[in-house]
Design a protein around this motif. Structure first.
Motif, PDB file in Angstrom:
ATOM      1  N   VAL A 282     -13.017   6.297   2.698  1.00  0.00           N
ATOM      2  CA  VAL A 282     -14.108   5.712   1.917  1.00  0.00           C
ATOM      3  C   VAL A 282     -14.624   6.654   0.839  1.00  0.00           C
TER       4      VAL A 282
ATOM      5  N   GLU B 217      -6.253   6.295  -0.243  1.00  0.00           N
ATOM      6  CA  GLU B 217      -6.900   5.307  -1.103  1.00  0.00           C
ATOM      7  C   GLU B 217      -7.415   4.118  -0.303  1.00  0.00           C
ATOM      8  N   ASP B 218      -6.714   3.774   0.769  1.00  0.00           N
ATOM      9  CA  ASP B 218      -7.093   2.609   1.565  1.00  0.00           C
ATOM     10  C   ASP B 218      -8.073   2.944   2.689  1.00  0.00           C
TER      11      ASP B 218
ATOM     12  N   SER C 252       0.866  -1.185   0.000  1.00  0.00           N
ATOM     13  CA  SER C 252       0.000   0.000   0.000  1.00  0.00           C
ATOM     14  C   SER C 252       0.897   1.228   0.000  1.00  0.00           C
TER      15      SER C 252
ATOM     16  N   LEU D 187      -9.058  -4.647   2.143  1.00  0.00           N
ATOM     17  CA  LEU D 187      -8.952  -3.314   1.557  1.00  0.00           C
ATOM     18  C   LEU D 187      -9.282  -3.336   0.072  1.00  0.00           C
ATOM     19  N   GLN D 188      -8.778  -4.345  -0.640  1.00  0.00           N
ATOM     20  CA  GLN D 188      -9.046  -4.441  -2.074  1.00  0.00           C
ATOM     21  C   GLN D 188     -10.526  -4.658  -2.346  1.00  0.00           C
TER      22      GLN D 188
ATOM     23  N   HIS E 224     -12.545   8.525  -1.075  1.00  0.00           N
ATOM     24  CA  HIS E 224     -11.419   8.876  -1.933  1.00  0.00           C
ATOM     25  C   HIS E 224     -11.812   8.941  -3.411  1.00  0.00           C
ATOM     26  N   LYS E 225     -12.430   7.898  -3.914  1.00  0.00           N
ATOM     27  CA  LYS E 225     -12.789   7.845  -5.336  1.00  0.00           C
ATOM     28  C   LYS E 225     -13.830   8.907  -5.667  1.00  0.00           C
TER      29      LYS E 225
ATOM     30  N   ARG F 192     -13.015  -3.772  -0.442  1.00  0.00           N
ATOM     31  CA  ARG F 192     -13.753  -2.546  -0.125  1.00  0.00           C
ATOM     32  C   ARG F 192     -13.569  -1.505  -1.212  1.00  0.00           C
ATOM     33  N   LYS F 193     -12.349  -1.357  -1.712  1.00  0.00           N
ATOM     34  CA  LYS F 193     -12.100  -0.382  -2.780  1.00  0.00           C
ATOM     35  C   LYS F 193     -12.880  -0.739  -4.042  1.00  0.00           C
ATOM     36  N   ASN F 194     -12.949  -2.000  -4.368  1.00  0.00           N
ATOM     37  CA  ASN F 194     -13.712  -2.419  -5.552  1.00  0.00           C
ATOM     38  C   ASN F 194     -15.192  -2.065  -5.402  1.00  0.00           C
TER      39      ASN F 194
ATOM     40  N   ASN G  55     -15.530   1.740  -5.678  1.00  0.00           N
ATOM     41  CA  ASN G  55     -15.353   2.185  -7.058  1.00  0.00           C
ATOM     42  C   ASN G  55     -16.624   1.974  -7.864  1.00  0.00           C
TER      43      ASN G  55
END
Length: 506
Positions: free
Chosen positions: A143, A139-140, A134, A479-480, A145-146, A482-484, A487
């Motif tokens: 929530v 980004e991590d 990371s 984390l991955q 960020h994107k 959650r980011k997906n 997004n």
């Protein structure tokens, strides 16, 4: 019981409305004069303002459109470091690792009750960062960020889709004051006196009464001084200050027109590095607030004004105003029956949206005093929180790797004061927790010290908790995933400006 608030700005109007709401049986009076102007260039605030309005039982759908306020999802630091052009300091909180590893949902209370020595998500993230898995804290952890990168709105049918308190606001301080005075204070029965105080009768560190400009004498059991650094009441009983080393003590400010609102009205505060200090840009529905914060020990007011005018070009609505302050707090905030509110207690500088947080903290601590009658507790909490704010702001300067002249001197101070170690100590401090923040001890839970360290310092090898590799792997996957998910939500969300226009009925 009679409580008198002196000052008609944000601190005075917030204190009067809140105290009267919480203690309706008390007589609450507000004394102020229009001769002391409100700065009013636009104010970036923290999530605790939502607590304030919730306690007043005023929904966002009422007070936000009435004051031109918009949603804020972070404070974005731009060009402060050599490795990250943007760092979004957000309101996303640490999570208990036992819940994550057990695939259990994490509640607000789970995050709020984390202690400094508990096993938390940021401890694992440090090892992910050190192992180059990371690289960007925001980004991590953030929530939103994107949604910020794409200027989207993280709402679904006006319902916020993320955890509690992961957003805040940009407000117009003057409109907030007028809204509270005209709509809340009047309705609650707060008495108002528009007069200047010209003298006070003192007895054993207590103010017995004040004399008004029209000759009237006003008495009270308690006095809340919300007159800012004028300190109209505290100066009678309490003048000794603790001075801070933070370098900036001046600003040129002006409200700005939008040239292209769709791209300029951000869903975050912009804190932009500058050779002379830093620039803030705070969007509202009808305009932006903008300012250049600098030190008049290094740059003349004219030099700073020329720089500011070059930055804003022809966007300024009115002639820029110059604001001066002394980075300091009262050594003993409350004395006798006189309690400071907001900037009266202390002010460091505008960075990190701390002004309204100090207002909120002093109001809450006075509420606690009325219930517990412990003035030492009031003084301890307020002294600690303003000192902590000063530390957090100062390391932005002393650990910043960019710039010469002014900036070189700040880095020298950082070495002399071992600020790298200070940041690490703060991360591990017992009062650097979300719970401590809810108890008016700090604005900055531990994860915020880590976020600053990951960009301003970079090397966190000596921070490592030596987390098991399997735990690192599981958290990385968490984390991955959650980011997906975020997004995908972002792709299907509304453009931020379109959402805010609809929210405001435009």
């Amino acid at each position: 019981m009679k409580i008198t608030i002196v000052g008609g700005g944000a601190g005075g109007s917030m204190a009067a409305s809140y105290i009267k709401k919480k203690f309706p049986e008390y007589e609450v009076c507000m004394i102020y004069t229009d001769s002391i102007p409100i700065i009013g260039v636009g104010e970036s605030v923290t999530p605790y303002i939502s607590v304030f309005f919730n306690d007043l039982e005023i929904p966002e759908s009422e007070w936000m459109p009435a004051t031109g306020s918009i949603y804020k999802y972070a404070n974005c630091f731009e060009n402060w470091t050599t490795q990250d052009t943007k760092q979004y300091f957000s309101f996303s909180y640490n999570e208990p690792m036992d819940k994550i590893l057990a695939n259990e949902s994490v509640s607000w209370d789970d995050m709020r009750n984390l202690k400094s020595n508990d096993f938390k998500s940021s401890d694992v993230w440090i090892d992910l960062f050190n192992n180059k898995l990371s690289t960007n804290f925001s980004e991590d952890f953030n929530v939103n960020h994107k949604f910020m990168e794409n200027l989207k709105s993280p709402f679904d049918n006006n319902k916020y889709i993320h955890q509690r308190f992961s957003y805040a606001y940009h407000v117009d301080a003057e409109k907030i004051c007028n809204y509270l005075k005209n709509n809340i204070c009047k309705g609650l029965g707060v008495k108002t006196i528009k007069q200047k105080i010209i003298d006070a009768e003192i007895k054993e560190d207590n103010i017995v009464s004040v004399k008004l400009e029209n000759g009237d004498i006003h008495t009270s059991d308690y006095w809340l001084d919300a007159s800012g650094q004028h300190r109209l009441l505290t100066n009678y009983v309490n003048k000794e200050l603790k001075l801070y080393d933070t370098p900036c003590n001046s600003a040129w400010v002006a409200p700005l027109n939008y040239v292209d609102q769709a791209t300029e009205m951000k869903n975050y505060t912009r804190s932009i590095w500058n050779e002379k200090g830093w620039i803030f840009k705070i969007g509202l529905m009808d305009r932006q607030g903008c300012g250049l914060v600098y030190s008049d020990k290094y740059f003349s007011d004219k030099e700073a004004k020329d720089e500011f005018l070059q930055i804003v070009n022809d966007q300024n609505i009115i002639e820029p105003r110059n604001i001066k302050w002394k980075p300091a707090r009262l050594k003993t905030p409350a004395v006798g029956n006189v309690f400071p509110i907001g900037m009266t207690a202390g002010f460091v500088e505008p960075m990190e949206a701390n002004a309204l947080y100090i207002i909120w903290s002093t109001i809450k601590c006075f509420e606690r005093y009325l219930n517990e009658n412990n003035i030492d507790d009031f003084n301890h909490r307020i002294s600690y929180t303003i000192d902590d704010i000063a530390d957090f702001i100062d390391v932005h300067y002393t650990l910043c790797p960019r710039g010469d002249y002014f900036w070189e001197d700040q880095r020298k101070r950082g070495v002399e004061k071992n600020h790298k170690q200070l940041v690490k100590n703060k991360y591990n401090h017992t009062l650097s927790t979300l719970y401590a923040a809810t108890q008016q001890y700090t604005m900055f839970p531990e994860y915020m010290w880590l976020e600053l360290a990951s960009s301003w310092i970079g090397d966190l090898n000596d921070w490592s908790k030596n987390i098991d590799k399997d735990v690192q792997s599981k958290y990385f996957k968490y984390l991955q995933d959650r980011k997906n998910k975020l997004n995908l939500q972002c792709e299907n969300s509304t453009d931020y400006l379109d959402f805010m226009k609809a929210f405001h009925g435009l």
